[in-house]
Write an enzyme that holds these catalytic residues in place. Structure first.
Site, PDB file in Angstrom:
ATOM      1  N   ASP A  89     -45.228  41.576  -2.084  1.00  0.00           N
ATOM      2  CA  ASP A  89     -46.487  42.260  -2.710  1.00  0.00           C
ATOM      3  C   ASP A  89     -45.896  42.966  -3.919  1.00  0.00           C
ATOM      4  O   ASP A  89     -46.836  43.002  -5.012  1.00  0.00           O
ATOM      5  CB  ASP A  89     -46.845  43.178  -1.518  1.00  0.00           C
ATOM      6  CG  ASP A  89     -47.188  42.619  -0.281  1.00  0.00           C
ATOM      7  OD1 ASP A  89     -46.873  41.423  -0.140  1.00  0.00           O
ATOM      8  OD2 ASP A  89     -48.008  43.392   0.554  1.00  0.00           O
ATOM      9  N   GLU A 103     -37.528  47.260   8.341  1.00  0.00           N
ATOM     10  CA  GLU A 103     -38.456  46.156   7.772  1.00  0.00           C
ATOM     11  C   GLU A 103     -37.667  45.112   6.449  1.00  0.00           C
ATOM     12  O   GLU A 103     -37.716  44.136   6.470  1.00  0.00           O
ATOM     13  CB  GLU A 103     -39.700  46.700   6.939  1.00  0.00           C
ATOM     14  CG  GLU A 103     -40.479  45.926   6.197  1.00  0.00           C
ATOM     15  CD  GLU A 103     -41.816  46.619   5.663  1.00  0.00           C
ATOM     16  OE1 GLU A 103     -42.046  48.031   5.892  1.00  0.00           O
ATOM     17  OE2 GLU A 103     -42.693  46.054   5.034  1.00  0.00           O
TER      18      GLU A 103
HETATM   19  C1  GLC Z   1     -45.801  43.662   3.575  1.00  0.00           C
HETATM   20  C2  GLC Z   1     -44.943  42.536   2.994  1.00  0.00           C
HETATM   21  C3  GLC Z   1     -45.658  41.139   3.456  1.00  0.00           C
HETATM   22  C4  GLC Z   1     -45.790  41.161   5.164  1.00  0.00           C
HETATM   23  C5  GLC Z   1     -46.308  42.381   5.567  1.00  0.00           C
HETATM   24  C6  GLC Z   1     -46.436  42.842   7.196  1.00  0.00           C
HETATM   25  O1  GLC Z   1     -47.098  43.687   3.057  1.00  0.00           O
HETATM   26  O2  GLC Z   1     -44.879  42.362   1.605  1.00  0.00           O
HETATM   27  O3  GLC Z   1     -44.894  40.038   3.207  1.00  0.00           O
HETATM   28  O4  GLC Z   1     -46.305  40.409   5.512  1.00  0.00           O
HETATM   29  O5  GLC Z   1     -45.910  43.608   4.961  1.00  0.00           O
HETATM   30  O6  GLC Z   1     -45.112  42.897   7.467  1.00  0.00           O
END
Ligand code: GLC
Length: 429
Positions: free
Chosen positions: A164, A394
């Site tokens: 993102d 994460e």
């Molecule tokens: C963030 C990441 C994306 C992912 C989401 C949920 O938005 O950039 O890739 O799918 O989190 O983990």
């Protein structure tokens, strides 16, 4: 913690994030079903419950739109702790409320893995049921994310890339006019440290893109034509090229000759198209803004997915190996999401430097398949060390190894179970 204890913790995370057939990425920050998260999660479940692994992907495809798209988020229930929720997206394309764009199409590849490792006796049958849905999704990508047939896939929103906050989107995002957005309150910064999240100027533009697409009713042809953001992404392009090769394997196993011929055409187109993302000065594949023609000037972790996509010629591989070693001399843990030598690198702000376990998994797979087991092993060992030191975060700082973003994270747990855990590596050896 001993690695066998971590195996147990990883399973517990998946089980606790399970909402009854689909899994949320983490509690709090991401309370819905996310597309590529779910698909990686299936790999984790497959280590101890293959039926449940299939279920995860089948539930994702329940949200497929009539035009073939599989959305990036399925809002199966309303959760006010998340923004932007279903009312901001304003979509109507499928049976389940959802966001309006997609995410990296890893599903065909992981479905092939599930078929190959099947112990249930039902794998191929379940893949056969999903095949038409996969074909429809892949056709959708080709038509609406590559309308000129160049063989590279664009994203209409930074969130579609799954990466993102990548510096690659900065310039194209700056060109997006901030308009048509109502006053809003972000929720992400109440769950995690704002220093790790995007800035407000970016967020205004994220919402302006959503508003522009909502204005054309999320009609995919109009979105492709008018969306203020349309950037060819090496991440999606390589993941999709790989997914097409794996889809071809599935179609052949299922005796689907017509589909197989169609997919072969896609692979040929994309192999040639990928070359247009090659930045000859940098010696790596980068993003290209399809509106301005501008090529980005930074190496991201997706540049290292070329071998995963099957692009393993000596020039590409050699350049990537050199970059790999240069980057490895700068940071302790591989693979940072952005080049530490680039001015935009930030070791803890998401997608501008940190390490993601599932990206390491894909890069390592490509390197191993290209015969570079040393660098593939390095990625596995670093991923294991990060999780052993900082838990199932994460993402992680490539410099300090600190975990960041959300905790008890599903895809980190899944990648541990399927690949990074020494238990798994010992079994595979
Ligand atoms: C963030 C990441 C994306 C992912 C989401 C949920 O938005 O950039 O890739 O799918 O989190 O983990």
């Amino acid at each position: 913690m001993a690695h066998t204890d971590l195996d147990q913790t990883a399973k517990t995370i998946l089980i606790e994030n399970d909402q009854g057939g689909y899994t949320i990425p983490t509690k709090g920050l991401y309370p819905y079903q996310w597309n590529w998260d779910s698909v990686f999660v299936a790999l984790g479940f497959a280590e101890f419950d293959q039926d449940r692994a299939w279920r995860e992907i089948e539930m994702l495809f329940q949200g497929q739109w009539r035009d073939g798209m599989v959305p990036h988020i399925l809002f199966r229930k309303d959760d006010p702790s998340y923004f932007p929720g279903p009312s901001v997206w304003g979509t109507d394309g499928g049976p389940i409320p959802s966001s309006g764009h997609s995410q990296p199409p890893v599903a065909a590849s992981i479905i092939l893995d599930l078929v190959k490792s099947d112990r249930t006796g039902k794998g191929l049958e379940r893949a056969a049921t999903l095949l038409p849905q996969l074909m429809a999704w892949h056709r959708w990508y080709l038509i609406y994310r590559d309308p000129k047939g160049k063989g590279v896939m664009a994203v209409i929103h930074p969130w579609e890339s799954g990466r993102d906050n990548l510096p690659d989107w900065d310039e194209a995002l700056r060109a997006v006019e901030v308009k048509d957005i109502a006053p809003y309150e972000r929720k992400d910064t109440s769950h995690v440290d704002p220093a790790m999240r995007p800035h407000k100027e970016d967020y205004d533009r994220y919402l302006s893109i959503v508003a522009a697409c909502r204005k054309v009713g999320w009609d995919p042809a109009k979105v492709a034509e008018t969306c203020p953001f349309f950037v060819a992404d090496p991440g999606i392009t390589f993941i999709f090229l790989r997914a097409n090769r794996d889809l071809l394997d599935l179609a052949e196993r299922l005796g689907k000759a017509e589909e197989a011929a169609e997919i072969r055409g896609w692979i040929g187109l994309m192999k040639a198209g990928a070359e247009t993302l090659w930045n000859a000065d940098l010696k790596a594949h980068v993003a290209v803004d399809q509106r301005s023609g501008q090529m980005t000037d930074g190496i991201s972790s997706a540049s290292f997915l070329a071998p995963y996509a099957g692009l393993r010629d000596a020039d590409t591989l050699g350049a990537l190996q050199d970059h790999f070693d240069r980057i490895a001399s700068k940071v302790r843990y591989m693979m940072p999401s952005y080049d530490p030598d680039h001015r935009c690198f930030e070791h803890l702000r998401y997608w501008r430097g940190p390490v993601w376990a599932m990206i390491n998994y894909m890069i390592a797979r490509g390197f191993a398949e290209a015969g570079d087991t040393a660098r593939a092993d390095r990625l596995r060992q670093d991923t294991a060390a990060l999780i052993q030191t900082s838990g199932f975060a994460e993402y992680f700082s490539p410099e300090t190894g600190a975990g960041a973003g959300g905790g008890s994270f599903s895809w980190t747990a899944a990648i541990w179970l399927t690949w990074a855990s020494p238990t798994h590596a010992q079994q595979a050896a």
